[in-house]
Motif scaffolding. Structure first.
Motif, mmCIF file in Angstrom:
data_model
loop_
_atom_site.group_PDB
_atom_site.id
_atom_site.type_symbol
_atom_site.label_atom_id
_atom_site.label_comp_id
_atom_site.label_asym_id
_atom_site.label_seq_id
_atom_site.Cartn_x
_atom_site.Cartn_y
_atom_site.Cartn_z
ATOM 1 N N ASP A 1 -18.811 -4.479 -29.222
ATOM 2 C CA ASP A 1 -18.568 -4.769 -27.808
ATOM 3 C C ASP A 1 -19.908 -5.115 -27.171
ATOM 4 O O ASP A 1 -20.972 -4.752 -27.702
ATOM 5 C CB ASP A 1 -17.919 -3.575 -27.098
ATOM 6 C CG ASP A 1 -17.033 -4.012 -25.934
ATOM 7 O OD1 ASP A 1 -17.214 -5.150 -25.447
ATOM 8 O OD2 ASP A 1 -16.163 -3.226 -25.517
ATOM 9 N N GLU A 2 -19.860 -5.815 -26.056
ATOM 10 C CA GLU A 2 -21.073 -6.202 -25.337
ATOM 11 C C GLU A 2 -21.070 -5.583 -23.953
ATOM 12 O O GLU A 2 -20.060 -5.643 -23.242
ATOM 13 C CB GLU A 2 -21.197 -7.727 -25.229
ATOM 14 C CG GLU A 2 -21.588 -8.399 -26.522
ATOM 15 C CD GLU A 2 -21.980 -9.853 -26.311
ATOM 16 O OE1 GLU A 2 -21.650 -10.404 -25.241
ATOM 17 O OE2 GLU A 2 -22.615 -10.426 -27.200
ATOM 18 N N CYS B 1 -10.645 -13.585 -35.215
ATOM 19 C CA CYS B 1 -9.996 -12.887 -34.098
ATOM 20 C C CYS B 1 -9.180 -13.829 -33.228
ATOM 21 O O CYS B 1 -8.362 -13.365 -32.413
ATOM 22 C CB CYS B 1 -11.051 -12.187 -33.239
ATOM 23 S SG CYS B 1 -12.018 -10.952 -34.126
ATOM 24 N N VAL C 1 -15.908 -7.322 -37.011
ATOM 25 C CA VAL C 1 -17.068 -7.708 -37.818
ATOM 26 C C VAL C 1 -17.005 -7.035 -39.185
ATOM 27 O O VAL C 1 -16.280 -6.056 -39.394
ATOM 28 C CB VAL C 1 -18.396 -7.336 -37.120
ATOM 29 C CG1 VAL C 1 -18.511 -8.007 -35.758
ATOM 30 C CG2 VAL C 1 -18.548 -5.824 -36.990
ATOM 31 N N HIS D 1 -10.796 -8.763 -30.347
ATOM 32 C CA HIS D 1 -11.613 -9.953 -30.109
ATOM 33 C C HIS D 1 -12.977 -9.952 -30.779
ATOM 34 O O HIS D 1 -13.620 -11.003 -30.843
ATOM 35 C CB HIS D 1 -11.822 -10.125 -28.593
ATOM 36 C CG HIS D 1 -10.555 -10.223 -27.814
ATOM 37 N ND1 HIS D 1 -9.694 -11.293 -27.921
ATOM 38 C CD2 HIS D 1 -9.984 -9.376 -26.915
ATOM 39 C CE1 HIS D 1 -8.656 -11.117 -27.120
ATOM 40 N NE2 HIS D 1 -8.807 -9.954 -26.511
ATOM 41 N N ARG D 2 -13.436 -8.813 -31.327
ATOM 42 C CA ARG D 2 -14.800 -8.775 -31.851
ATOM 43 C C ARG D 2 -14.843 -7.926 -33.130
ATOM 44 O O ARG D 2 -15.564 -6.937 -33.214
ATOM 45 C CB ARG D 2 -15.764 -8.250 -30.785
ATOM 46 C CG ARG D 2 -15.741 -9.067 -29.482
ATOM 47 C CD ARG D 2 -16.761 -8.565 -28.481
ATOM 48 N NE ARG D 2 -18.112 -8.874 -28.883
ATOM 49 C CZ ARG D 2 -18.712 -10.039 -28.681
ATOM 50 N NH1 ARG D 2 -18.064 -11.035 -28.102
ATOM 51 N NH2 ARG D 2 -19.959 -10.230 -29.067
ATOM 52 N N PHE E 1 -17.534 -14.913 -33.889
ATOM 53 C CA PHE E 1 -17.045 -14.920 -32.512
ATOM 54 C C PHE E 1 -16.906 -16.332 -31.944
ATOM 55 O O PHE E 1 -16.018 -16.592 -31.131
ATOM 56 C CB PHE E 1 -17.975 -14.106 -31.611
ATOM 57 C CG PHE E 1 -18.125 -12.668 -32.046
ATOM 58 C CD1 PHE E 1 -17.120 -12.016 -32.751
ATOM 59 C CD2 PHE E 1 -19.275 -11.963 -31.740
ATOM 60 C CE1 PHE E 1 -17.258 -10.696 -33.142
ATOM 61 C CE2 PHE E 1 -19.423 -10.640 -32.117
ATOM 62 C CZ PHE E 1 -18.420 -10.002 -32.824
ATOM 63 N N GLN F 1 -20.254 -11.825 -38.282
ATOM 64 C CA GLN F 1 -19.275 -12.089 -37.228
ATOM 65 C C GLN F 1 -18.930 -13.560 -37.157
ATOM 66 O O GLN F 1 -19.620 -14.411 -37.710
ATOM 67 C CB GLN F 1 -19.795 -11.580 -35.881
ATOM 68 C CG GLN F 1 -21.200 -12.074 -35.519
ATOM 69 C CD GLN F 1 -21.206 -13.192 -34.509
ATOM 70 O OE1 GLN F 1 -20.299 -14.025 -34.476
ATOM 71 N NE2 GLN F 1 -22.233 -13.247 -33.684
ATOM 72 N N SER G 1 -25.425 -5.634 -27.528
ATOM 73 C CA SER G 1 -24.240 -5.425 -28.350
ATOM 74 C C SER G 1 -24.294 -4.050 -29.001
ATOM 75 O O SER G 1 -25.357 -3.609 -29.441
ATOM 76 C CB SER G 1 -24.152 -6.500 -29.441
ATOM 77 O OG SER G 1 -24.027 -7.784 -28.882
ATOM 78 N N ALA H 1 -12.242 -4.597 -28.326
ATOM 79 C CA ALA H 1 -13.119 -4.988 -29.429
ATOM 80 C C ALA H 1 -12.332 -5.278 -30.702
ATOM 81 O O ALA H 1 -12.639 -6.243 -31.420
ATOM 82 C CB ALA H 1 -14.151 -3.893 -29.686
#
Length: 241
Positions: free
Chosen positions: A135-136, A181, A94, A91-92, A44, A42, A146, A88
């Protein structure tokens, strides 16, 4: 879908392809299953790093993760619109390293498992990257964890003969755009990955012991004789004519 996969590459091969090395204990895994921790790459916070997330995404807005449905896969065709995934994917995003995955072909009332790998992998030992999203979930007591889902697409080539879905693969020349992202729109990052690859895969039947989540080891990739295909049962209604 993608419900089991393998990552048997050593640390140095992960470093050679992705430029990162996992922290802490790491060993080959031949039967990675939902709810288990999954290694992913990732970016982030701007730095590319390796991390782990539980396989089975739980949206951040879900109130009770104990009663949440585990979303192990996300359809690439609808991921941008589904409430569970749209944050997700934006923004996230992987990369999920893998060397093989398993898929099942229904044979009557039974299912024959197959191991699948790439004919021309991106790294050593068959290493390649599946597209994933994370996602968290944060609880009121400060608990944060996560969770992860793997993107899928319509199956092609030999895989389509055993199942209608397969993982979305991210080629190395798209790693940067997939992980970025902040600068790269989700649709722009996803669109180049939807290219059919009908000749990219090879598969072989393996023992049904892979169905047991607690079983691991290189023997799970050994080829076995496939179950005989059951002929279609005659329609009893045809006896009337």
């Amino acid at each position: 879908m993608c419900g089991r996969f393998v990552l048997m590459s050593p640390r140095d091969e992960l470093d050679a392809l992705f430029g990162v090395i996992p922290d802490g204990p790491y060993e080959p895994r031949y039967n990675i299953t939902p709810t288990q921790p999954v290694l992913h790459i990732q970016q982030f916070t701007g730095e590319v790093r390796a991390d782990y997330a539980r396989w089975g995404l739980i949206p951040s807005w879900h109130k009770d993760p104990q009663n949440a449905q585990l979303l192990i896969n996300a359809r690439s065709e609808t991921v941008l619109d589904k409430p569970s995934f749209k944050t997700a994917i934006r923004h996230r995003r992987v990369l999920v390293p893998a060397t093989h995955f398993y898929e099942w072909r229904r044979e009557g009332k039974d299912k024959q498992p197959y191991a699948v790998d790439r004919k021309v992998p991106d790294g050593q030992d068959g290493l390649f990257a599946m597209a994933g999203i994370v996602d968290e979930w944060a609880g009121k007591d400060g608990e944060v964890f996560s969770t992860l889902a793997i993107l899928t697409q319509q199956a092609d080539g030999d895989i389509a003969a055993i199942h209608h879905r397969m993982p979305v693969v991210v080629p190395p020349d798209h790693y940067t755009s997939w992980l970025d992202c902040r600068a790269v729109d989700a649709n722009m990052a996803l669109e180049p990955l939807r290219v059919p690859q009908p000749n990219a895969w090879k598969l072989w039947p393996v023992d049904k012991v892979v169905n047991r989540a607690g079983v691991d080891g290189p023997q799970l990739l050994d080829e076995v004789a496939p179950m005989p295909v059951e002929p279609p049962k005659p329609d009893p209604q045809m006896d009337l004519f």
